[in-house]
Design a protein around this motif. Structure first.
Motif, PDB file in Angstrom:
ATOM      1  N   TYR A 100       8.983  13.773  -3.777  1.00 35.13           N
ATOM      2  CA  TYR A 100       9.013  14.395  -5.097  1.00 35.13           C
ATOM      3  C   TYR A 100      10.410  14.905  -5.435  1.00 35.13           C
ATOM      4  O   TYR A 100      11.211  15.175  -4.539  1.00 35.13           O
ATOM      5  N   PRO A 101      10.705  15.066  -6.731  1.00 31.33           N
ATOM      6  CA  PRO A 101      12.033  15.516  -7.143  1.00 31.33           C
ATOM      7  C   PRO A 101      12.455  16.862  -6.536  1.00 31.33           C
ATOM      8  O   PRO A 101      13.640  17.100  -6.334  1.00 31.33           O
ATOM      9  N   ASP A 102      11.492  17.721  -6.201  1.00 31.24           N
ATOM     10  CA  ASP A 102      11.846  19.008  -5.596  1.00 31.24           C
ATOM     11  C   ASP A 102      12.112  18.897  -4.094  1.00 31.24           C
ATOM     12  O   ASP A 102      12.404  19.884  -3.432  1.00 31.24           O
ATOM     13  N   GLY A 103      11.999  17.677  -3.540  1.00 34.65           N
ATOM     14  CA  GLY A 103      12.271  17.442  -2.131  1.00 34.65           C
ATOM     15  C   GLY A 103      11.036  17.416  -1.251  1.00 34.65           C
ATOM     16  O   GLY A 103      11.122  17.060  -0.078  1.00 34.65           O
ATOM     17  N   ALA A 104       9.876  17.780  -1.781  1.00 37.03           N
ATOM     18  CA  ALA A 104       8.645  17.739  -0.988  1.00 37.03           C
ATOM     19  C   ALA A 104       8.302  16.288  -0.653  1.00 37.03           C
ATOM     20  O   ALA A 104       8.446  15.388  -1.487  1.00 37.03           O
ATOM     21  N   VAL A 105       7.853  16.071   0.579  1.00 34.93           N
ATOM     22  CA  VAL A 105       7.450  14.744   1.036  1.00 34.93           C
ATOM     23  C   VAL A 105       5.983  14.841   1.414  1.00 34.93           C
ATOM     24  O   VAL A 105       5.594  15.656   2.242  1.00 34.93           O
ATOM     25  N   ARG A 106       5.159  13.995   0.771  1.00 38.93           N
ATOM     26  CA  ARG A 106       3.713  14.037   1.006  1.00 38.93           C
ATOM     27  C   ARG A 106       3.195  12.654   1.367  1.00 38.93           C
ATOM     28  O   ARG A 106       3.689  11.650   0.853  1.00 38.93           O
ATOM     29  N   ASP A 107       2.178  12.617   2.232  1.00 39.18           N
ATOM     30  CA  ASP A 107       1.564  11.340   2.601  1.00 39.18           C
ATOM     31  C   ASP A 107       0.620  10.880   1.497  1.00 39.18           C
ATOM     32  O   ASP A 107       0.450  11.553   0.474  1.00 39.18           O
ATOM     33  N   ARG A 108      -0.038   9.751   1.710  1.00 37.44           N
ATOM     34  CA  ARG A 108      -0.911   9.188   0.675  1.00 37.44           C
ATOM     35  C   ARG A 108      -2.114  10.071   0.375  1.00 37.44           C
ATOM     36  O   ARG A 108      -2.755   9.923  -0.651  1.00 37.44           O
ATOM     37  N   ASN A 149      -1.794  13.306   0.056  1.00 38.76           N
ATOM     38  CA  ASN A 149      -1.152  14.463  -0.557  1.00 38.76           C
ATOM     39  C   ASN A 149      -0.930  15.632   0.420  1.00 38.76           C
ATOM     40  O   ASN A 149      -0.778  16.765   0.014  1.00 38.76           O
ATOM     41  N   HIS A 150      -0.910  15.331   1.728  1.00 34.81           N
ATOM     42  CA  HIS A 150      -0.577  16.351   2.721  1.00 34.81           C
ATOM     43  C   HIS A 150       0.938  16.419   2.864  1.00 34.81           C
ATOM     44  O   HIS A 150       1.606  15.380   2.977  1.00 34.81           O
ATOM     45  N   THR A 151       1.491  17.610   2.884  1.00 36.86           N
ATOM     46  CA  THR A 151       2.935  17.772   3.007  1.00 36.86           C
ATOM     47  C   THR A 151       3.395  17.403   4.402  1.00 36.86           C
ATOM     48  O   THR A 151       2.863  17.889   5.395  1.00 36.86           O
ATOM     49  N   SER A 211       0.854  -1.194   0.000  1.00 38.80           N
ATOM     50  CA  SER A 211       0.000   0.000   0.000  1.00 38.80           C
ATOM     51  C   SER A 211       0.886   1.238   0.000  1.00 38.80           C
ATOM     52  O   SER A 211       1.963   1.245   0.603  1.00 38.80           O
ATOM     53  N   THR A 212       0.433   2.270  -0.643  1.00 40.74           N
ATOM     54  CA  THR A 212       1.194   3.515  -0.703  1.00 40.74           C
ATOM     55  C   THR A 212       1.138   4.237   0.629  1.00 40.74           C
ATOM     56  O   THR A 212       0.067   4.473   1.184  1.00 40.74           O
ATOM     57  N   LEU A 213       2.314   4.608   1.142  1.00 39.64           N
ATOM     58  CA  LEU A 213       2.417   5.422   2.353  1.00 39.64           C
ATOM     59  C   LEU A 213       2.493   6.900   1.997  1.00 39.64           C
ATOM     60  O   LEU A 213       2.029   7.753   2.744  1.00 39.64           O
ATOM     61  N   GLY A 214       3.120   7.182   0.867  1.00 42.04           N
ATOM     62  CA  GLY A 214       3.303   8.555   0.421  1.00 42.04           C
ATOM     63  C   GLY A 214       4.274   8.617  -0.729  1.00 42.04           C
ATOM     64  O   GLY A 214       4.557   7.599  -1.370  1.00 42.04           O
ATOM     65  N   LYS A 215       4.798   9.818  -0.948  1.00 47.21           N
ATOM     66  CA  LYS A 215       5.713  10.001  -2.073  1.00 47.21           C
ATOM     67  C   LYS A 215       6.699  11.112  -1.767  1.00 47.21           C
ATOM     68  O   LYS A 215       6.354  12.095  -1.112  1.00 47.21           O
TER      69      LYS A 215
END
Length: 136
Positions: free
Chosen positions: A103-111, A113-115, A97-101
């Protein structure tokens, strides 16, 4: 103690540029820095862990915490599978299951899409350790 992930590319990149990289929370406040030798330090500049070139992660007392494999697989001190960081930055748990992602710009977001924070110029595998996996 919370989150951490792997090495090879990271250490080589960090040695090449010779500086530490920071992890920040949603308020852009400092959380930790990762030095060129893989040492991870908190806001008090205390060593909380080190990521070695083979992906092994050890705490400040040299206790084995886990490992981040070159394919993004994260394992704990008992070699249990914690999840994986895919090449596109998607972070998955043991059930896939996806926990989050990350991104290439360094942003980390949960599943949802909250930063969660920022990890600019830090390899995705290592950023995932702080935000998604509880290794330290």
């Amino acid at each position: 103690m919370k989150k951490i992930a792997a090495i090879l590319t990271f250490v080589m990149c960090m040695v090449a540029i010779g500086q530490s990289q920071t992890i920040r929370n949603t308020n852009n406040s400092f959380v930790a820095k990762i030095e060129s030798d893989g040492t991870i330090r908190n806001g008090n500049n205390s060593m909380i862990a080190r990521i070695y070139s083979d992906g092994v992660i050890r705490d400040g007392n040299n206790r084995y915490l886990g490992k981040v494999e070159s394919d993004g697989t994260v394992r704990d001190r008992n070699n249990s599978y914690l999840g994986k960081v895919e090449s596109n930055g998607t972070v998955r748990n043991p059930n896939n299951s996806t926990l989050g992602k990350i991104y290439p710009d360094g942003a980390v977001r949960d599943r949802n899409n909250h930063t969660l924070g920022y990890a600019k110029d830090i390899p995705m595998r290592y950023a995932a350790l702080f935000f998604f996996f509880e290794l330290f």
